[in-house]
Design a protein around this motif. Structure first.
Motif, PDB file in Angstrom:
ATOM      1  N   LEU B 178       0.809  -3.774 -10.070  1.00  0.00           N
ATOM      2  CA  LEU B 178      -0.255  -2.478  -9.718  1.00  0.00           C
ATOM      3  C   LEU B 178       0.455  -1.472  -9.025  1.00  0.00           C
ATOM      4  N   GLY B 179       1.962  -1.420  -8.776  1.00  0.00           N
ATOM      5  CA  GLY B 179       2.471  -0.652  -8.257  1.00  0.00           C
ATOM      6  C   GLY B 179       1.723   0.233  -6.977  1.00  0.00           C
ATOM      7  N   PRO B 180       1.568   1.381  -7.037  1.00  0.00           N
ATOM      8  CA  PRO B 180       0.807   2.017  -5.497  1.00  0.00           C
ATOM      9  C   PRO B 180      -0.447   1.671  -5.491  1.00  0.00           C
ATOM     10  N   PHE B 181      -1.268   0.948  -6.508  1.00  0.00           N
ATOM     11  CA  PHE B 181      -2.430   0.723  -6.403  1.00  0.00           C
ATOM     12  C   PHE B 181      -2.760  -0.869  -5.789  1.00  0.00           C
ATOM     13  N   LYS B 182      -1.277  -1.407  -5.569  1.00  0.00           N
ATOM     14  CA  LYS B 182      -1.469  -2.833  -5.192  1.00  0.00           C
ATOM     15  C   LYS B 182      -2.151  -3.162  -3.815  1.00  0.00           C
ATOM     16  N   GLY B 184      -5.110  -2.561  -2.767  1.00  0.00           N
ATOM     17  CA  GLY B 184      -6.078  -1.562  -2.391  1.00  0.00           C
ATOM     18  C   GLY B 184      -7.319  -2.095  -2.338  1.00  0.00           C
TER      19      GLY B 184
END
Lengths: 360, 596, 238
Positions: B178-182, B184
């Motif tokens: 999820l990259g930067p959305f991990k 969240g």
């Protein structure tokens, strides 16, 4: 579970044909000396390999590197983040905060040990037990060391991580140090600049992902492909330098004609970077093209090579701020004066002496 | 125990303590601790700047003409605004007058920053507080298209377009990376948008990421690069030559056209994407009017964007100047940055040392020593802090006060002041937004109000960009191409002693630099930046700052997910590298940890 | 090595031999030639080097019509490379030439008598003693000055100059291979420029002292200086 978007998907979407992709795999296989099954293996890897996890940490910095990174036009920052790497942690853009953010670091260390990239923006201060940069209640330098321990390799974004930059300028009150002073056992690629050029940042990442190897580095740890020539070597105003045509004062005739900024203190002749070739913001301009000399922002300790507006800069390690001509010229004048006095005294003494001799 | 603060807030630190560190999607390092009561409502808030770089001590003894480059590196997000403030401070000290074109180009640079920074803040630092990315997977692309077309003429709005975006997002989410959305807060009840609005916002998140890099090309043309363009004491470094020999070596018609074209596209993006998105999102959150804090009582703006070169009077400044205290919108008070009685900084709760900490100091006389010390009630250790003790020192941010008042600065402050002054360019857009949303004026004083003011300001900035670009061309047409005044370029022409103040309105709020020059070198340099005002800790009287005030009384959907906390903090667009670098000339020896 | 000092010591201790012969052959032709070639090169280097740091006023007209900085830099680089060749040649001659040819590279640092004599020479310059002693080559103080102010300085200028030249020549050149290590010590080459420039001023100071001392000694001391570096013979007076 649907297929993850792989490297192959990305390059296909960027207009690279299946045919050139296959060719690329064959060439890579040949250059790596792989056997008959080589190209297929590489193709398979690129088509299915999960994206490389990247942990992007921030120490003492100003976030200009992150800002620069998102300016990348080729590849687009969007594509880098969504398709090329897996940017699992980056304080500046990540959705999670606090404990949820911290949990990602722990998880990465456990799940991807030895397989993630640590990208560092900024640097750790060592004074006050490292508490001039606190992250999660602890010194940043501790977290940095923890994350470096399990990293495959480390990328030092910008002049802060590479050299120390502005907070390490004299007298460096927080004792900020470049990351290679605290990360001693991992390969570190330095991408200096304040900030580095966006396409250089993404270019280095793409190189690593495309060729599956670290780029060739120079003596100072910078990728040769972007940092092996000085701004001056490729500056489009170089003919004016060779001709002896300079801007003598701001907004003078020379400035309006685009003459060389050497006399205005341009540090192009001592700065290794790609500004005069890659240029900035998708090639729109670069400092010299827009009329201001280079301040040397990708060089070690450039802050202490001032003033920015003089060709002859202050002598390092010298207690008083003065350039070589001031100090050298003064010293030479003093010596010449002393010599003159000495000659005078010699002459007077010998006159007296010869007088004595005559009398005798 | 409940404490009543002099500026009208009640603090109760009895309930459960929640720590958020690091606060992400900001510039720099920030920590926040809050206490919530049984109903999960925030009753106490402690905000802590957790980094310090010491730029001013580094500036001492250097050439004042170089100061802009050092101060510019205070912040790479609001890049350029410190440099502008610095050259203004030096010019003020040395009585240097800049040419009209230099003023115009500087305004264009500053407005470009406003437009860019607000846009990036809204989409990339703030949107995920309102937009549930994962929910967008459930959206119907056709309905999304219909929604998008109903609010804006923006061409990228077909069902196919949203379907593509959704497909890409689906592949991304399902990849498990999820990259930067991990990690969240997806699925939280605090998210209120329907899936279609979420999908539209995600599409625009990506479009804005692509587009923002275009806006800053204006900096690249006039300043050579972005981030961190170049500036000049006495003017601007780019010369103008539209038709003479060697015109291609300077700002010429091609360069001017490039800027013009970018201004038009910027204006379109803000008007057709940013503002409609803002209004659409706001319409789903108009019941969530928390986070007002100090905005309804004490706000301040120094003003910026002078119409005429060297004229920093209220009349010339296009962004308003003044202060409102006690919520009295009927009276905008004048401010004087030179008056030692007006702006003062306190350090009783900051990790600095004063001889007498009950008193505040004006920045020209700012004396400070770092003093990292934790209070007796701190939980954890010196290098592993679990909970801070806010009764003692607890932040690297100082506490600036205007005539003793804690003030909020920023877009909302500017727009409230412009509104209070009755200026139509501020009043009318504000009223239109309120009418469209069906909200009263008091709704302005909220997290949402702050976010809305930023959007309106981006729109205003785009309009002003066009105005100043046209003005630049008109001035050149009238025969004036000068961009720099070099009469006082050489240090020999300067007085032995000089002091000056430079100010600007950074995207985040009022910014001031105070400089003393002695024997051609910097003798003292002090900055008070927007986040110093907003993120300030408590003062000796116990007044709390804007961050802390804004968090109070906000109910949390789930105290384990700090979504409401970061939502409100983000509405200030905090910039910690800016706020926490202030230090006096006399640094002291400090303990050092060993390398390796 | 020892012969020159033996001779000198004899001259001092017994105060006879040098008087009996009133001339000694000191500077061989290659040394003298090197001296004057070097003198010219150093003047060219100082003038061109100074102009590289502070170029002459801007020329008008097309860039293609001028090559002013180019010529100045060419002059500097050409002279510098000749200077390096001459220096190498001079090192070679220290091995094959007479004992005086070695004085430029050697100070009897650990010898007590040497420092005693250097101090004596200093007192002559400070007008404390009335008569200097006689020396066939450089006197002990001059010997020290030559090694520190000239030989070390030349080496420093060659190394820093070579490193700066290597930057222009390119990373993959022999120049960088030989001199690149300089940037390990000073990573920012602006610093190397500054130090190279300071070195130029030290050279100017050396020239002032060298010329003055030579002329003064020629007049005041008991041996010739100026003619010695022209003809090679040193004459002793009184």
């Amino acid at each position: 579970m649907a297929a993850a978007e792989t490297f192959y998907d990305v390059i296909r979407r960027q207009g690279i044909t299946r045919r050139s992709f296959t060719k690329f795999c064959s060439l890579t296989a040949a250059s790596l000396g792989l056997g008959a099954g080589g190209p297929a293996a590489i193709a398979h890897a690129l088509e299915t390999k999960p994206r490389l996890p990247v942990i992007w940490m921030h120490g003492l910095e100003c976030t200009c590197c992150s800002e620069s990174f998102i300016r990348s036009a080729h590849p687009l920052a969007k594509d880098v983040i969504l398709s090329m790497i897996s940017l699992d942690y980056d304080d500046t853009i990540m959705a999670a905060a606090g404990h949820q953010a911290d949990a990602i670091l722990t998880e990465t260390r456990e799940k991807h040990a030895g397989n993630y990239v640590l990208a560092v923006e900024g640097n750790p201060p060592l004074n006050e037990d490292g508490m001039y940069c606190i992250d999660g209640g602890r010194p940043f330098v501790e977290k940095l060391r923890e994350m470096a321990a399990g990293a495959k390799f480390v990328v030092a974004w910008g002049s802060c991580a590479s050299w120390g930059c502005v907070q390490a300028a004299k007298p460096n009150p927080t004792h900020a140090v470049p990351i290679d002073k605290v990360i001693l056992d991992k390969p570190i690629i330095k991408i200096p600049g304040c900030p580095p050029i966006a396409e250089v940042m993404t270019g280095v990442l793409s190189y690593i992902l495309t060729f599956d190897q670290l780029p060739e580095l120079d003596r100072q740890g910078r990728p040769k492909m972007f940092y092996s020539q000085r701004i001056h070597d490729k500056c489009y105003r170089r003919p004016h330098f060779d001709a002896g045509q300079f801007v003598e004062s701001w907004d003078d005739e020379g400035a309006r004609k685009g003459y060389c900024l050497y006399k205005m203190g341009c540090k192009g002749p001592t700065t290794y970077n790609a500004c005069s070739t890659v240029r900035w913001n998708n090639g729109v301009s670069f400092p010299i093209q827009s009329g201001h000399g280079c301040i040397g922002c990708s060089e070690n300790a450039f802050w202490d090579q001032g003033p920015f507006y003089d060709r002859l800069t202050n002598i390092p390690y010298f207690p008083v701020e003065a350039n070589a001509d001031v100090v050298g010229g003064t010293a030479a004048a003093i010596v010449a004066g002393a010599v003159a006095i000495h000659a005078g005294v010699t002459a007077i003494r010998s006159t007296i002496k010869s007088g004595e001799k005559t009398e005798a | 125990m409940t404490i009543q603060t002099p500026n009208g807030f009640s603090l109760d630190n009895a309930g459960k303590r929640i720590v958020v560190d690091p606060v992400t999607r900001i510039e720099g390092h920030l920590r926040v601790e809050v206490n919530v009561d049984e109903g999960a409502v925030i009753r106490n808030a402690v905000s802590t700047g957790t980094m310090w770089r010491g730029i001013e001590v580094i500036l001492k003894g250097r050439d004042p003409r170089d100061a802009w480059a050092f101060t510019e590196r205070i912040c790479g997000v609001c890049t350029g605004t410190h440099a502008l403030t610095s050259v203004r401070a030096v010019e003020d000290a040395l009585a240097i007058k800049i040419p009209e074109n230099a003023n115009t180009i500087r305004n264009i640079m500053q407005l470009t920053l406003q437009a860019h920074d607000h846009l990036v803040h809204f989409y990339h630092l703030h949107a995920l507080d309102w937009v549930d990315v994962v929910s967008a997977l459930k959206a119907d692309p056709k309905a999304t298209s219909a929604l998008a077309q109903s609010i804006s003429p923006w061409p990228l709005s077909s069902p196919g377009y949203f379907k593509d975006i959704q497909g890409r997002l689906t592949r991304f989410v399902e990849s498990g990376q999820l990259g930067p959305f991990k990690n969240g807060y997806w699925g939280s009840p605090a998210y209120k948008l329907p899936p279609e609005a979420n999908l539209m916002a995600v599409a625009h998140y990506l479009e804005a990421l692509d587009f923002q890099k275009e806006i800053v090309k204006i900096h690249t043309i006039y300043g050579g690069k972005n981030p961190h363009p170049n500036w000049l004491v006495g003017g601007v470094p780019c010369a103008i030559n539209v038709d003479g020999t060697g015109a291609v070596g300077a700002v010429n018609m091609e360069r001017l056209n490039t800027v013009s074209e970018i201004i038009d596209r910027t204006s379109d993006f803000i008007n057709q994407v940013y503002l409609p998105d803002l209004m659409a999102i706001a319409s789903f959150y108009k019941d969530w009017l928390y986070g007002g804090g100090l905005s309804s009582t004490c706000v301040m703006s120094y003003g910026d964007i002078p119409e005429h070169a060297n004229d920093y009077s209220d009349k010339s400044l296009k962004l308003p100047r003044g202060a409102i205290v006690g919520g009295n919108l009927a009276e905008v008070l004048p401010i004087d940055l030179r008056n030692p009685e007006e702006i003062q900084e306190y350090v009783v709760h900051s990790w600095y040392k004063y001889p007498d900490e009950t008193k505040g100091l004006h920045p020209w006389d700012g004396v400070t020593e770092p003093n990292f010390a934790l209070g007796p009630a701190t939980k954890g250790t010196r290098t592993n802090i679990e909970e801070l003790d806010e009764s003692a020192k607890y932040s690297f941010i100082k506490a600036p006060r205007w005539k003793g008042h804690a003030m909020e600065v920023g877009p909302l402050a500017r727009w409230v002041i412009g509104y209070a002054q009755g200026k139509p360019e501020f009043k009318e857009p504000v009223e239109k937004v309120l009418t469209d949303l069906g909200l009263p004026v008091t709704a302005l004083f909220s997290t949402l109000g702050r976010t809305a003011a930023r959007g309106l300001e981006a729109q205003w900035a785009a309009g002003q960009l066009r105005y100043f670009q046209d003005k630049l061309i008109a001035t050149i047409k009238a025969g004036d191409s000068s961009t720099a005044n070099t009469d006082k370029w050489r240090p020999e022409t300067w007085p032995a002693d000089a002091r000056g103040v430079g100010f600007s309105e950074a995207p985040r709020g009022a910014l001031g630099h105070w400089i003393r020059i002695k024997d051609q070198k910097i003798d003292n340099y002090q900055c008070i930046v927007p986040t110093t005002w907003n993120g300030s800790p408590r003062d000796p009287k116990g007044n709390i700052g804007a961050f802390e005030a804004s968090l109070l009384n906000t109910p949390m959907a789930d105290p384990n997910q700090p979504l409401e906390i970061i939502r409100t903090l983000h509405s200030f667009d905090p910039c910690l590298a800016c706020s926490t670098h202030v230090m006096s000339p006399d640094g002291q020896e400090m303990t050092t940890v060993q390398v390796r | 090595m020892s012969r020159v000092y033996t001779l000198v010591k004899t001259a001092d201790a017994e105060a006879t031999p040098a008087i009996e012969r009133n001339s000694v052959f000191v500077y061989e032709a290659p040394v003298r030639t090197w001296h004057w070639v070097n003198a010219i090169l150093i003047v060219v280097l100082i003038v061109s080097g100074y102009l590289i740091g502070s170029p002459p006023p801007t020329l008008s007209g097309e860039a293609s019509a001028h090559y002013q900085m180019g010529y100045i830099r060419f002059g500097h680089f050409a002279a510098a490379q000749l200077f390096i060749v001459a220096s190498l040649y001079r090192v070679y001659w220290a091995f094959v030439g007479n004992e005086h040819a070695r004085q430029l590279f050697y100070v009897p640092f650990w010898k007590r008598w040497y420092w005693y004599e250097a101090l004596y020479e200093l007192s002559w310059y400070l007008f404390i003693v009335d008569k200097p002693k006689k020396w066939v080559g450089h006197n002990p103080l001059a010997n020290l000055a030559m090694v520190v102010l000239f030989t070390f300085l030349s080496l420093f200028m060659i190394v820093t100059g070579g490193a700066l030249y290597a930057q222009g020549a390119g990373n993959d050149t022999l120049w960088m291979t030989i001199f690149g290590w300089v940037f390990v010590i000073w990573p920012n080459s602006q610093e190397v420029h500054t130090l190279h420039h300071v070195g130029m001023w030290v050279m100017v100071i050396f020239i002032v002292l060298h010329v003055y001392a030579a002329i003064r000694e020629d007049i005041m001391s008991r041996q010739t200086m100026l003619s010695a570096i022209v003809t090679g013979d040193r004459y002793f007076r009184d």
